[in-house]
Write a protein that holds these residues in place. Structure first.
Motif, PDB file in Angstrom:
ATOM      1  N   ASP A 180      -9.413  -5.666 -31.761  1.00  0.00           N
ATOM      2  CA  ASP A 180     -10.683  -6.180 -32.291  1.00  0.00           C
ATOM      3  C   ASP A 180     -10.538  -7.436 -33.141  1.00  0.00           C
ATOM      4  O   ASP A 180     -11.438  -8.279 -33.160  1.00  0.00           O
ATOM      5  N   ILE A 181      -9.448  -7.572 -33.870  1.00  0.00           N
ATOM      6  CA  ILE A 181      -9.250  -8.726 -34.743  1.00  0.00           C
ATOM      7  C   ILE A 181      -7.765  -8.889 -35.025  1.00  0.00           C
ATOM      8  O   ILE A 181      -7.011  -7.907 -35.053  1.00  0.00           O
ATOM      9  N   SER A 182      -7.347 -10.129 -35.208  1.00  0.00           N
ATOM     10  CA  SER A 182      -5.945 -10.433 -35.533  1.00  0.00           C
ATOM     11  C   SER A 182      -5.833 -10.813 -37.005  1.00  0.00           C
ATOM     12  O   SER A 182      -6.615 -11.626 -37.505  1.00  0.00           O
ATOM     13  N   ILE A 183      -4.852 -10.210 -37.695  1.00  0.00           N
ATOM     14  CA  ILE A 183      -4.535 -10.577 -39.071  1.00  0.00           C
ATOM     15  C   ILE A 183      -3.178 -11.269 -39.020  1.00  0.00           C
ATOM     16  O   ILE A 183      -2.159 -10.639 -38.744  1.00  0.00           O
ATOM     17  N   ILE A 184      -3.167 -12.569 -39.266  1.00  0.00           N
ATOM     18  CA  ILE A 184      -1.941 -13.359 -39.187  1.00  0.00           C
ATOM     19  C   ILE A 184      -1.451 -13.623 -40.610  1.00  0.00           C
ATOM     20  O   ILE A 184      -2.173 -14.195 -41.431  1.00  0.00           O
ATOM     21  N   THR A 185      -0.214 -13.219 -40.891  1.00  0.00           N
ATOM     22  CA  THR A 185       0.253 -13.260 -42.267  1.00  0.00           C
ATOM     23  C   THR A 185       1.770 -13.348 -42.301  1.00  0.00           C
ATOM     24  O   THR A 185       2.432 -13.485 -41.267  1.00  0.00           O
ATOM     25  N   TYR A 186       2.345 -13.258 -43.488  1.00  0.00           N
ATOM     26  CA  TYR A 186       3.793 -13.317 -43.625  1.00  0.00           C
ATOM     27  C   TYR A 186       4.228 -12.697 -44.942  1.00  0.00           C
ATOM     28  O   TYR A 186       3.437 -12.491 -45.845  1.00  0.00           O
ATOM     29  N   THR A 187       5.506 -12.410 -45.047  1.00  0.00           N
ATOM     30  CA  THR A 187       6.199 -11.804 -46.179  1.00  0.00           C
ATOM     31  C   THR A 187       5.424 -10.580 -46.717  1.00  0.00           C
ATOM     32  O   THR A 187       4.975  -9.742 -45.949  1.00  0.00           O
ATOM     33  N   ARG A 188       5.244 -10.436 -48.033  1.00  0.00           N
ATOM     34  CA  ARG A 188       4.719  -9.188 -48.591  1.00  0.00           C
ATOM     35  C   ARG A 188       3.291  -8.889 -48.138  1.00  0.00           C
ATOM     36  O   ARG A 188       2.873  -7.723 -48.123  1.00  0.00           O
ATOM     37  N   ASN A 189       2.551  -9.893 -47.755  1.00  0.00           N
ATOM     38  CA  ASN A 189       1.188  -9.656 -47.285  1.00  0.00           C
ATOM     39  C   ASN A 189       1.146  -8.942 -45.939  1.00  0.00           C
ATOM     40  O   ASN A 189       0.083  -8.453 -45.533  1.00  0.00           O
ATOM     41  N   VAL A 190       2.284  -8.861 -45.244  1.00  0.00           N
ATOM     42  CA  VAL A 190       2.351  -8.021 -44.045  1.00  0.00           C
ATOM     43  C   VAL A 190       2.096  -6.567 -44.441  1.00  0.00           C
ATOM     44  O   VAL A 190       1.347  -5.841 -43.762  1.00  0.00           O
ATOM     45  N   LEU A 191       2.693  -6.143 -45.553  1.00  0.00           N
ATOM     46  CA  LEU A 191       2.484  -4.771 -46.038  1.00  0.00           C
ATOM     47  C   LEU A 191       1.015  -4.518 -46.335  1.00  0.00           C
ATOM     48  O   LEU A 191       0.443  -3.510 -45.891  1.00  0.00           O
ATOM     49  N   TYR A 192       0.390  -5.419 -47.070  1.00  0.00           N
ATOM     50  CA  TYR A 192      -1.025  -5.254 -47.407  1.00  0.00           C
ATOM     51  C   TYR A 192      -1.902  -5.285 -46.153  1.00  0.00           C
ATOM     52  O   TYR A 192      -2.898  -4.559 -46.056  1.00  0.00           O
TER      53      TYR A 192
END
Length: 365
Positions: free
Chosen positions: A240-252
């Motif tokens: 439904d949606i992509s969350i593109i992120t990196y480092t500690r925000n991957v956990l969140y």
């Protein structure tokens, strides 16, 4: 210069590493085959130890990396194992030991330079950017500079604005520089080993709050030959949606994805970039085509950030035609990081902020 106190006894710069070689190979790096989990700290430590076993030209230099075992204990035990020729304590002079290390790299050695905080790399930015990143191009491809700059990047807890900045976008904008941002223990191990072997200068941005976190690791990741490519990884499949992120925000983002599925029936895909430069544009295009909706998540300032670059890349590629709604950026607040914990918590993304951003993009009440 940003003010900070030494957390242990600083030795003088040891220059013996500039001459001679170890006569016999060090013992093979110990492998943690008895466990399927590993902390990020241990992953970084084992990666450096194995690469130092593999190549006598690799050495570590920085403030308190030797006698004190590292300010964050990432270099624990390396002095005892490899000696002071290859694990070098320095005074508090980023400009000095970074310039020394770049010179060593230009002469064929392979330094790993630890900044106690990447905020302090600003004291050495001329050496990092002008001397390391640009020399290969300026020399017409005749002079390489094989060097890794590593250490904690971004905010921790209550360390003040001058110790909390995320330099992903800063260094990611420099041609000739590679910028890696590991999340898990497997990321840290595979990417750092690849960075040390890379003939180009690499900025390796770690997260202090992840050092003690444990992650499952595969048998493959425990191999001394294990390296990772500088490509993105889909940490969670979604439609439904992509969350593109990196480092500690991957956990969140993974936590937010669980909330979205349980409370709203939304299937969110979480993409861990792992590299800022080179950015895996193909992975971004692929996930946009799959879900048709995107948010980016980062703990940097909103202006001129990594999310802005992702949005631009989407706009300038075929991925734009697959979007069903505008891309939304989730960032840190546009203020110097507050010292007070309550304000600091408000200054950066958390799972609830990410959930609200997804609801906005998907028009969920």
């Amino acid at each position: 210069m940003a003010f900070r106190l030494s957390t242990g006894v600083l030795g003088g710069v040891r220059q013996a590493f500039l001459s001679g070689r170890v006569g016999a190979s060090a013992p093979l790096a110990r492998r943690m085959a008895s466990t399927k989990t590993m902390t990020v700290r241990d992953a970084l430590n084992s990666a450096m130890a194995e690469e130092m076993d593999r190549d006598d030209d690799v050495f570590i230099i920085g403030e308190e990396v030797a006698q004190y075992n590292g300010a964050y204990k990432v270099t624990k035990g390396l002095l005892d194992r490899f000696g002071e020729r290859r694990v070098v304590d320095t005074p508090i002079t980023e400009m000095g030991f970074t310039g020394l290390s770049v010179g060593a790299a230009l002469k064929g050695l392979k330094p790993i330079v630890e900044f106690m905080s990447f905020n302090f790399s600003m004291q050495a930015i001329d050496q990092v950017v002008n001397s390391a990143a640009k020399t290969y191009y300026m020399s017409g491809g005749t002079q390489k500079c094989q060097i890794v700059f590593r250490g904690p990047n971004g905010a921790a807890v209550g360390v003040g604005a001058q110790h909390s900045q995320d330099f992903s976008a800063w260094y990611g904008s420099i041609p000739g520089m590679k910028v890696l941002v590991p999340y898990s223990a497997e990321d840290a191990r595979g990417l750092l080993k690849a960075a040390i072997r890379d003939p180009n200068p690499v900025v390796f941005l770690e997260n202090e709050l992840l050092y003690g976190e444990s992650f499952e690791v595969s048998e493959e990741a425990l191999s001394t030959d294990f390296t990772l490519p500088y490509t993105a990884k889909v940490e969670r499949e979604g439609s439904d949606i992509s969350i593109i992120t990196y480092t500690r925000n991957v956990l969140y983002s993974l936590q937010a994805a669980e909330i979205l599925e349980k409370q709203y029936g939304v299937s969110a895909e979480v993409v861990n970039l792992r590299a800022i430069r080179p950015m895996d544009i193909n992975a971004i295009i692929k996930t946009v085509k799959k879900t048709n909706h995107v948010i980016t998540v980062e703990s940097t300032f909103p202006s001129f950030g990594v999310g802005s670059e992702i949005v631009a890349q989407i706009m300038e590629s075929e991925a734009f035609d697959y979007l069903d709604a505008p891309v939304k950026r989730v960032t840190g607040a546009d203020v110097p990081t507050p010292y007070a914990k309550e304000l600091e918590d408000f200054a950066f993304p958390d799972p609830d902020v990410i959930v609200n951003a997804v609801k906005s993009v998907l028009s969920i009440e």
